[in-house]
Design a protein around this motif. Structure first.
Motif, PDB file in Angstrom:
ATOM      1  N   TYR A 153      -3.937  11.013   1.620  1.00  0.00           N
ATOM      2  CA  TYR A 153      -4.496  11.956   2.591  1.00  0.00           C
ATOM      3  C   TYR A 153      -5.231  13.081   1.867  1.00  0.00           C
ATOM      4  N   ARG A 154      -4.821  14.332   2.070  1.00  0.00           N
ATOM      5  CA  ARG A 154      -5.501  15.452   1.423  1.00  0.00           C
ATOM      6  C   ARG A 154      -4.515  16.180   0.511  1.00  0.00           C
ATOM      7  N   GLY A 155      -4.764  16.074  -0.793  1.00  0.00           N
ATOM      8  CA  GLY A 155      -3.857  16.697  -1.754  1.00  0.00           C
ATOM      9  C   GLY A 155      -2.477  16.090  -1.754  1.00  0.00           C
ATOM     10  N   GLY A 156      -2.345  14.852  -1.287  1.00  0.00           N
ATOM     11  CA  GLY A 156      -1.046  14.193  -1.245  1.00  0.00           C
ATOM     12  C   GLY A 156      -0.236  14.510  -0.013  1.00  0.00           C
ATOM     13  N   VAL A 157      -0.834  15.209   0.944  1.00  0.00           N
ATOM     14  CA  VAL A 157      -0.110  15.626   2.149  1.00  0.00           C
ATOM     15  C   VAL A 157      -0.877  15.186   3.393  1.00  0.00           C
ATOM     16  N   ASN A 158      -0.170  14.599   4.339  1.00  0.00           N
ATOM     17  CA  ASN A 158      -0.760  14.257   5.632  1.00  0.00           C
ATOM     18  C   ASN A 158      -0.656  15.475   6.540  1.00  0.00           C
ATOM     19  N   PRO A 159      -1.779  16.110   6.892  1.00  0.00           N
ATOM     20  CA  PRO A 159      -1.714  17.320   7.728  1.00  0.00           C
ATOM     21  C   PRO A 159      -0.997  17.088   9.049  1.00  0.00           C
ATOM     22  N   ALA A 160      -1.148  15.898   9.616  1.00  0.00           N
ATOM     23  CA  ALA A 160      -0.521  15.629  10.915  1.00  0.00           C
ATOM     24  C   ALA A 160       0.998  15.708  10.817  1.00  0.00           C
ATOM     25  N   GLY A 161       1.572  15.039   9.814  1.00  0.00           N
ATOM     26  CA  GLY A 161       3.027  15.045   9.676  1.00  0.00           C
ATOM     27  C   GLY A 161       3.579  16.401   9.286  1.00  0.00           C
ATOM     28  N   ARG A 191      -5.430  12.481  15.765  1.00  0.00           N
ATOM     29  CA  ARG A 191      -6.730  12.150  16.341  1.00  0.00           C
ATOM     30  C   ARG A 191      -7.876  12.950  15.726  1.00  0.00           C
ATOM     31  N   MET A 192      -7.547  14.044  15.064  1.00  0.00           N
ATOM     32  CA  MET A 192      -8.588  14.949  14.602  1.00  0.00           C
ATOM     33  C   MET A 192      -9.430  14.324  13.492  1.00  0.00           C
ATOM     34  N   PRO A 193     -10.743  14.584  13.471  1.00  0.00           N
ATOM     35  CA  PRO A 193     -11.634  13.991  12.459  1.00  0.00           C
ATOM     36  C   PRO A 193     -11.192  14.284  11.034  1.00  0.00           C
ATOM     37  N   LEU A 194     -10.647  15.490  10.782  1.00  0.00           N
ATOM     38  CA  LEU A 194     -10.222  15.856   9.435  1.00  0.00           C
ATOM     39  C   LEU A 194      -9.161  14.894   8.929  1.00  0.00           C
ATOM     40  N   VAL A 195      -8.220  14.532   9.792  1.00  0.00           N
ATOM     41  CA  VAL A 195      -7.139  13.638   9.407  1.00  0.00           C
ATOM     42  C   VAL A 195      -7.623  12.201   9.373  1.00  0.00           C
ATOM     43  N   ARG A 196      -8.473  11.821  10.332  1.00  0.00           N
ATOM     44  CA  ARG A 196      -9.017  10.471  10.332  1.00  0.00           C
ATOM     45  C   ARG A 196      -9.790  10.209   9.049  1.00  0.00           C
ATOM     46  N   GLY A 197     -10.572  11.197   8.637  1.00  0.00           N
ATOM     47  CA  GLY A 197     -11.364  11.041   7.427  1.00  0.00           C
ATOM     48  C   GLY A 197     -10.503  10.890   6.201  1.00  0.00           C
ATOM     49  N   ALA A 198      -9.350  11.577   6.190  1.00  0.00           N
ATOM     50  CA  ALA A 198      -8.453  11.498   5.039  1.00  0.00           C
ATOM     51  C   ALA A 198      -7.894  10.104   4.868  1.00  0.00           C
ATOM     52  N   GLY A 199      -7.802   9.371   5.976  1.00  0.00           N
ATOM     53  CA  GLY A 199      -7.248   8.023   5.895  1.00  0.00           C
ATOM     54  C   GLY A 199      -8.271   6.967   5.577  1.00  0.00           C
ATOM     55  N   ALA A 254       0.836  -1.207   0.000  1.00  0.00           N
ATOM     56  CA  ALA A 254       0.000   0.000   0.000  1.00  0.00           C
ATOM     57  C   ALA A 254       0.871   1.256   0.000  1.00  0.00           C
ATOM     58  N   LEU A 255       1.987   1.204   0.697  1.00  0.00           N
ATOM     59  CA  LEU A 255       2.900   2.354   0.723  1.00  0.00           C
ATOM     60  C   LEU A 255       3.502   2.621  -0.652  1.00  0.00           C
ATOM     61  N   ALA A 256       3.587   1.586  -1.487  1.00  0.00           N
ATOM     62  CA  ALA A 256       4.149   1.753  -2.827  1.00  0.00           C
ATOM     63  C   ALA A 256       3.187   2.450  -3.782  1.00  0.00           C
ATOM     64  N   ASP A 257       1.939   2.556  -3.398  1.00  0.00           N
ATOM     65  CA  ASP A 257       0.926   3.180  -4.253  1.00  0.00           C
ATOM     66  C   ASP A 257       1.046   4.703  -4.173  1.00  0.00           C
ATOM     67  N   GLU A 258       1.367   5.338  -5.296  1.00  0.00           N
ATOM     68  CA  GLU A 258       1.526   6.791  -5.336  1.00  0.00           C
ATOM     69  C   GLU A 258       0.344   7.501  -6.000  1.00  0.00           C
ATOM     70  N   THR A 259      -0.702   6.756  -6.300  1.00  0.00           N
ATOM     71  CA  THR A 259      -1.847   7.355  -6.984  1.00  0.00           C
ATOM     72  C   THR A 259      -2.776   8.041  -5.983  1.00  0.00           C
ATOM     73  N   ARG A 260      -3.759   8.748  -6.525  1.00  0.00           N
ATOM     74  CA  ARG A 260      -4.714   9.455  -5.671  1.00  0.00           C
ATOM     75  C   ARG A 260      -5.607   8.506  -4.877  1.00  0.00           C
ATOM     76  N   THR A 261      -5.668   7.241  -5.271  1.00  0.00           N
ATOM     77  CA  THR A 261      -6.461   6.263  -4.526  1.00  0.00           C
ATOM     78  C   THR A 261      -5.674   5.640  -3.370  1.00  0.00           C
ATOM     79  N   SER A 262      -4.426   6.023  -3.249  1.00  0.00           N
ATOM     80  CA  SER A 262      -3.591   5.490  -2.172  1.00  0.00           C
ATOM     81  C   SER A 262      -4.148   5.868  -0.811  1.00  0.00           C
ATOM     82  N   PRO A 263      -4.131   4.939   0.157  1.00  0.00           N
ATOM     83  CA  PRO A 263      -4.559   5.296   1.519  1.00  0.00           C
ATOM     84  C   PRO A 263      -3.639   6.323   2.161  1.00  0.00           C
ATOM     85  N   PHE A 264      -2.488   6.563   1.536  1.00  0.00           N
ATOM     86  CA  PHE A 264      -1.535   7.529   2.070  1.00  0.00           C
ATOM     87  C   PHE A 264      -1.496   8.810   1.236  1.00  0.00           C
TER      88      PHE A 264
END
Length: 528
Positions: free
Chosen positions: A456-464, A514-522, A444-454
């Motif tokens: 997130y939002r616009g290709g960026v994880n807000p938490a990190g 923990r925030m809903p915005l980030v949880r939803g992105a995943g 799953a980490l190897a997936d770089e497409t927009r359907t990747s679980p990683f």
């Protein structure tokens, strides 16, 4: 907490990018329908492109005889069928990389900063304990079957991680490569002089290129050669430094105290600066999963963490301590010449060769990871090519460092300033491993497409992204190295960049995750 992050359960099929590539392994079977079946696991290549811009033909492993081959894998997922080895093999990999000249310089620098011998040794213990974090990060390698440069997509998102690899991964690695290469070159210059050759500018350039070539050869051939070669390097360096230890201990002043002892704020400022200097070594290895990713996924997490940490802590502690002990007897502003003055004449060439060999060992790991980082930035080039590109950049920086700047000042400035980024990034990575309980899906980490679980939002994880920004900003405000931040000024020069940056980055990452915005992105495709 793990439920707020993308589901670690493995997928049955590897993902594909929109360009017809598996993200790191080259063209997919569909993209190569006219060329036959996909390559088998033994010859899975690094990414590459053909001259016309299309998908490159997958390269085969290239042998140099006796079964030693150039590593074909780059940042692609390592299948279970190719996993092998035991966790204890990690010890000599890290031990060989930490018996080096730079450790002697750091140990001696603590005495030059005004600490007593026992204060310096205490600082070395605290600073080297950060190797436990390096060990923790290595746990993610067998879990994902992927290098750190890919695993950190879980932290920053597919696009955000490219920026992370460009700066924290590639740029800092090349700087460290250049810094270590400078150390090896200085020793090699002396060795050349001893055989009667004047080390003029032309000779120096040749020496630097030769050392870099030897280093990059190890890096290009890759993981299997490193695992096979480093136990022998560890034994050779251990024997050489044992001789150094005997003579240093004979001359050391175990009751040493500086003429003007530090007290109060000055003492604490120096102690914290020393811890930061020592800790910068282990913190620079946010890539420890690169060297553990070939281990079977069933390998004990405790064993992976323990052997990695011990391989870094033990030799670094010993060699740094030798530098501190030597500084009680000789002037370590020029460590190489100072140590030569207390070593027997017959051993001096051996000592110089050991310094060069130790630096080659550490730089081969650095160049290896820098090559993977360059691939993870998004460049579709083979790992071997990316390693050579990194080496070229490092050689250029080395020539500048030796011909223009003062070496010891460069060491202190670079090592201390990089913790502004390295401390927070290490803390975020370690926090993510704890939150996920070291469970990562490498495919799953190897997936770089927009359907990747990683994605997130616009290709960026807000938490990190937010945690790294917060931690690095706080560290920059607290730093007292090449410049003095406002918080360090308010505290009388006490540099709290390392603890403040790491604590804020870790806490921010855990909280924002923990925030809903980030949880939803995943929560895509049943993830999260």
């Amino acid at each position: 907490m793990a439920s707020t992050l993308p589901d670690p359960a493995p997928r049955s099929q590897p993902p594909k990018s929109s360009a017809g590539f598996t993200p790191e392994a080259g063209p997919t079977p569909e993209a190569k329908s006219d060329a036959g079946s996909a390559p088998d696991a033994e010859s899975t290549p690094d990414p590459g492109t053909a001259p016309d811009g299309g998908a490159a033909e997958p390269p085969k492993d290239r042998s140099i005889g006796s079964g030693v081959r150039i590593e074909a894998h780059g940042i692609d997922h390592i299948p279970d069928t190719e996993r092998h080895g035991r966790a204890r093999e990690l010890f000599p990999v890290w031990a060989a990389a930490n018996v080096n000249y730079l450790s002697l310089v750091i140990g001696g620098a603590l005495i030059l900063m005004g600490l007593t011998l026992w204060q310096a040794l205490a600082v070395l213990v605290v600073g080297n304990l950060f190797w436990t974090l390096t060990g923790l990060l290595a746990v993610s390698g067998p879990a994902a079957g992927a290098p750190s440069e890919v695993i950190t997509r879980a932290l920053y998102g597919v696009i955000g991680n490219r920026v992370n690899n460009a700066v924290v991964g590639w740029l800092i690695s090349v700087c460290y490569f250049a810094l270590n290469l400078s150390a090896a070159a200085v020793a090699a210059f002396s060795l050349v002089e001893k055989v009667g050759i004047t080390a003029d500018t032309g000779v120096k350039v040749v020496v630097i290129v030769v050392i870099a070539a030897l280093t990059l050869t190890i890096s290009v051939y890759g993981h299997a050669v490193i695992v096979r070669l480093y136990p022998m390097i560890t034994l050779a360096l251990g024997a050489a430094f044992l001789v150094v230890a005997v003579h240093v201990v004979r001359h050391a002043d175990f009751s040493y105290t500086p003429e003007h002892r530090l007290t109060g704020v000055d003492l604490w400022a120096t102690v914290l600066a020393g811890v930061t200097l020592v800790a910068s070594g282990p913190l620079s290895y946010t890539t420890s999963a690169d060297f553990s990713r070939y281990l079977p996924r069933t390998t004990s997490k405790r064993a992976v963490a323990g052997w990695t940490a011990l391989g870094g802590f033990l030799p670094s502690m010993v060699v740094c301590s030798l530098g501190a002990l030597a500084a009680t007897a000789v002037d370590m502003t020029d460590p190489q010449s100072a140590l030569e003055s207390i070593l027997p004449a017959w051993f001096t060439p051996v000592f110089l060769l050991a310094l060069v060999l130790g630096t080659i060992a550490i730089n081969a790991l650095t160049a290896y990871s820098a090559g993977l980082a360059l691939q993870a930035v998004g460049l579709r080039i083979r790992r071997s090519v990316s390693v050579l590109f990194d080496g070229t950049a490092a050689v250029a920086l080395t020539l500048y460092g030796l011909l223009v700047s003062n070496f010891l000042d460069t060491v202190n400035n670079v090592l201390q300033l990089t913790v502004v980024l390295l401390g927070p990034s290490t803390a975020i990575y370690a926090t993510d491993i704890v939150l996920r309980r070291a469970r990562y899906d490498g495919q799953a980490l190897a997936d770089e497409t927009r359907t990747s679980p990683f994605w997130y939002r616009g290709g960026v994880n807000p938490a990190g992204a937010c945690a790294l920004l917060a931690g690095s900003t706080a560290a920059a405000l607290c730093v007292d190295t090449v410049y003095t931040g406002p918080l360090a000024t308010a505290l009388g020069g006490v540099d709290l960049a390392l603890p403040v940056g790491m604590a804020l980055a870790s806490g921010s990452y855990a909280l924002i995750s923990r925030m809903p915005l980030v949880r939803g992105a995943g929560r895509r495709d049943g993830q999260g």
